[in-house]
Scaffold this active site. Structure first.
Site, PDB file in Angstrom:
ATOM      1  N   TYR A 172     -16.984  17.684 -14.203  1.00 30.44           N
ATOM      2  CA  TYR A 172     -17.253  16.248 -14.293  1.00 30.44           C
ATOM      3  C   TYR A 172     -18.246  15.878 -13.189  1.00 30.44           C
ATOM      4  O   TYR A 172     -18.081  16.289 -12.028  1.00 30.44           O
ATOM      5  CB  TYR A 172     -15.941  15.473 -14.136  1.00 30.44           C
ATOM      6  CG  TYR A 172     -16.140  13.988 -14.062  1.00 30.44           C
ATOM      7  CD1 TYR A 172     -16.532  13.264 -15.184  1.00 30.44           C
ATOM      8  CD2 TYR A 172     -15.962  13.296 -12.874  1.00 30.44           C
ATOM      9  CE1 TYR A 172     -16.741  11.900 -15.122  1.00 30.44           C
ATOM     10  CE2 TYR A 172     -16.155  11.932 -12.796  1.00 30.44           C
ATOM     11  CZ  TYR A 172     -16.545  11.237 -13.923  1.00 30.44           C
ATOM     12  OH  TYR A 172     -16.759   9.891 -13.856  1.00 30.44           O
ATOM     13  N   ARG A 232       0.848  -1.201   0.000  1.00 31.52           N
ATOM     14  CA  ARG A 232       0.000   0.000   0.000  1.00 31.52           C
ATOM     15  C   ARG A 232       0.879   1.245   0.000  1.00 31.52           C
ATOM     16  O   ARG A 232       0.603   2.238  -0.664  1.00 31.52           O
ATOM     17  CB  ARG A 232      -0.957  -0.003   1.201  1.00 31.52           C
ATOM     18  CG  ARG A 232      -1.627   1.349   1.436  1.00 31.52           C
ATOM     19  CD  ARG A 232      -2.904   1.285   2.274  1.00 31.52           C
ATOM     20  NE  ARG A 232      -2.827   0.415   3.429  1.00 31.52           N
ATOM     21  CZ  ARG A 232      -2.158   0.684   4.556  1.00 31.52           C
ATOM     22  NH1 ARG A 232      -1.489   1.811   4.688  1.00 31.52           N
ATOM     23  NH2 ARG A 232      -2.145  -0.187   5.542  1.00 31.52           N
ATOM     24  N   ASP A 238      -7.723  19.409 -13.868  1.00 32.06           N
ATOM     25  CA  ASP A 238      -8.083  18.062 -14.309  1.00 32.06           C
ATOM     26  C   ASP A 238      -7.827  18.024 -15.814  1.00 32.06           C
ATOM     27  O   ASP A 238      -8.565  18.613 -16.602  1.00 32.06           O
ATOM     28  CB  ASP A 238      -9.561  17.803 -13.979  1.00 32.06           C
ATOM     29  CG  ASP A 238     -10.033  16.410 -14.401  1.00 32.06           C
ATOM     30  OD1 ASP A 238      -9.395  15.806 -15.292  1.00 32.06           O
ATOM     31  OD2 ASP A 238     -11.046  15.944 -13.853  1.00 32.06           O
ATOM     32  N   LYS A 275      -8.941   7.018 -18.847  1.00 28.77           N
ATOM     33  CA  LYS A 275      -9.330   7.575 -20.140  1.00 28.77           C
ATOM     34  C   LYS A 275      -8.150   7.490 -21.117  1.00 28.77           C
ATOM     35  O   LYS A 275      -7.740   6.401 -21.465  1.00 28.77           O
ATOM     36  CB  LYS A 275      -9.866   8.996 -19.933  1.00 28.77           C
ATOM     37  CG  LYS A 275     -10.834   9.129 -18.742  1.00 28.77           C
ATOM     38  CD  LYS A 275     -12.124   8.363 -18.898  1.00 28.77           C
ATOM     39  CE  LYS A 275     -12.978   8.308 -17.642  1.00 28.77           C
ATOM     40  NZ  LYS A 275     -13.221   9.549 -16.938  1.00 28.77           N
TER      41      LYS A 275
HETATM   42  C1  LIG Z   1     -13.673   9.969 -15.687  1.00 31.73           C
HETATM   43  C2  LIG Z   1     -13.288  11.302 -15.167  1.00 31.73           C
HETATM   44  C3  LIG Z   1     -12.966  11.496 -13.819  1.00 31.73           C
HETATM   45  C4  LIG Z   1     -13.080  10.377 -12.795  1.00 31.73           C
HETATM   46  O1  LIG Z   1     -12.181   9.351 -13.043  1.00 31.73           O
HETATM   47  P1  LIG Z   1     -12.484   7.786 -12.702  1.00 31.73           P
HETATM   48  O2  LIG Z   1     -11.244   7.124 -13.186  1.00 31.73           O
HETATM   49  O3  LIG Z   1     -13.711   7.394 -13.429  1.00 31.73           O
HETATM   50  O4  LIG Z   1     -12.652   7.687 -11.226  1.00 31.73           O
HETATM   51  C5  LIG Z   1     -12.574  12.756 -13.426  1.00 31.73           C
HETATM   52  N1  LIG Z   1     -12.513  13.792 -14.302  1.00 31.73           N
HETATM   53  C6  LIG Z   1     -12.826  13.642 -15.605  1.00 31.73           C
HETATM   54  C7  LIG Z   1     -12.732  14.813 -16.520  1.00 31.73           C
HETATM   55  C8  LIG Z   1     -13.228  12.407 -16.078  1.00 31.73           C
HETATM   56  O5  LIG Z   1     -13.564  12.278 -17.358  1.00 31.73           O
END
Ligand SMILES: *Cc1c(COP(=O)(O)O)cnc(C)c1O
Length: 395
Positions: A118, A65, A190, A215
């Site tokens: 988001y 961890r 982000d 993503k």
């Molecule tokens: C998908 C997404 C998240 C969250 O990520 P997860 O891997 O699904 O927890 C945060 N910000 C954006 C812009 C996203 O597309």
């Protein structure tokens, strides 16, 4: 074992910051194993590590961890992609978001968030952090005056996405970082939609970059993960503390998959962009489409800023349908190559209706999205096949 456990910044001599993006993507974080010659990082499926004496660790690892060599390799790689000093990997983008928020906010603090954030980010802040005395103000990322006006004496954090999800609004990272810093607040970007290949926020003044590596970075829709990258040693130490203290870490297998995906980010992103540009051209002149939202379009309100801070405009397109919600649902139901599914950034094309799917939690709030909106995550299939699929679905 040629990874190291020091703060996740072992860029490795072959993947150092003097190299180009694609070279860093392939080499940063791991060099061929001196013992075996393995060119890929092993999946260190070990939860604990033998010690040579009490407190005398061999490679800097004690418990998985706290640290695992596969994760260390990934963290170094992702830090190098953002040209950042420190990377911390998490089990999801939301785990990374949670870690950043909890590390940077205390009860009584205030943050500014995008008015089309988001959905999961908004839900976490609105439903959970608000219970702990954190307040927020939504502001449009493309409106500097609105962001300036949203900042209060207790603002500790300005949180942005750019381009935003799903409306593809563009925030001027350099200008917003100045607003945040003038108020003694930090800026978190982000960067999930752009990916580090198209946009590197630390160089524009951001304090922290966050990705849902689920993503574009993972890129194959086969793993969920997140990362925080920063040059700020103190912030990184807080992230490391909570990463271990709360434990939202990726498994060694997930870390391996994400690292494997990251290596091809440059070639994938170029194809995502090529395909998106070709599709935008077709959609723009289609009679069923009311408007196309894509920062690469000269008529897009954020085009100039996007052209300044992004190298290309990405693989995400949103469209508004002339026939309203019904037409939006029909389009989602009729595509064959574009799979109806949440998520984005994978090699396969996806289509979704944000109002009923990814952004359902914003219904009835300030962040509600229009119901005639459809979001496309353009994959890397053959361009002509994707265009044919959309044309038949819009018949
Ligand atoms: C998908 C997404 C998240 C969250 O990520 P997860 O891997 O699904 O927890 C945060 N910000 C954006 C812009 C996203 O597309």
């Amino acid at each position: 074992m040629s990874t190291t456990n020091d703060e996740g910044n072992a860029n490795g001599k072959a993947g150092g910051s003097s190299h180009g993006f694609a070279t860093r993507a392939i080499h940063a974080g791991f060099e061929p194993d001196p013992q075996t010659g393995a060119v890929n990082v092993p999946i260190y499926a070990s939860s604990t590590f033998a010690q040579d004496g009490v407190g005398n660790m061999r490679g800097g690892y004690e418990y998985a961890r706290t640290g695992n060599p596969t994760r260390t390799a990934l963290e170094a790689n992702l830090a190098a992609l953002e040209n950042g000093a420190h990377g911390r990997a998490f089990s999801s983008g939301m785990a990374a978001t949670d870690c950043a928020l909890r590390s940077m906010l205390r009860p009584g603090d205030h943050l500014v968030i995008p008015d089309d954030a988001y959905g999961g980010t908004f839900r976490l802040i609105d439903k959970v952090f608000s219970q702990w005395g954190v307040t927020y103000t939504p502001a449009a990322v493309n409106d500097l005056d609105a962001i300036r006006a949203a900042v209060t004496p207790t603002t500790k954090l300005v949180w942005i996405e750019t381009p935003t999800n799903p409306l593809l609004n563009v925030g001027d990272i350099a200008a917003i970082s100045q607003i945040a810093h003038a108020a003694d607040a930090k800026l978190v970007v982000d960067n999930t939609f752009a990916s580090p290949y198209l946009q590197q926020p630390l160089a524009l003044g951001a304090d922290v970059v966050l990705h849902s590596t689920t993503k574009y970075i993972g890129g194959h829709s086969d793993v969920v993960g997140g990362v925080l990258v920063t040059d700020d040693e103190e912030l990184d130490s807080h992230f490391a503390f909570l990463q271990n203290g709360a434990g939202g870490v990726p498994s060694p297998f997930d870390a391996y998959l994400t690292f494997r995906g990251a290596k091809t980010l440059a070639v994938r992103m170029d194809k995502h962009c090529d395909n998106a540009e070709a599709i935008v051209e077709v959609l723009q002149s289609h009679p069923a489409i009311a408007s196309v939202l894509y920062p690469g379009l000269e008529g897009h309100p954020g085009h100039e800023v996007a052209a300044r801070q992004m190298s290309r405009f990405g693989g995400m397109i949103s469209v508004r349908l002339k026939g309203g919600q019904r037409a939006a649902h029909d389009l989602c139901a009729r595509t064959k190559l574009f799979t109806l599914a949440e998520s984005l950034g994978g090699i396969e094309s996806l289509i979704e209706h944000p109002g009923a799917m990814t952004h359902a939690s914003t219904a009835g709030t300030l962040l509600e999205v229009p119901d005639d909106l459809v979001r496309l995550s353009v994959g890397i299939e053959d361009t002509a096949d994707l265009i044919d699929d959309l044309k038949q679905a819009l018949r």
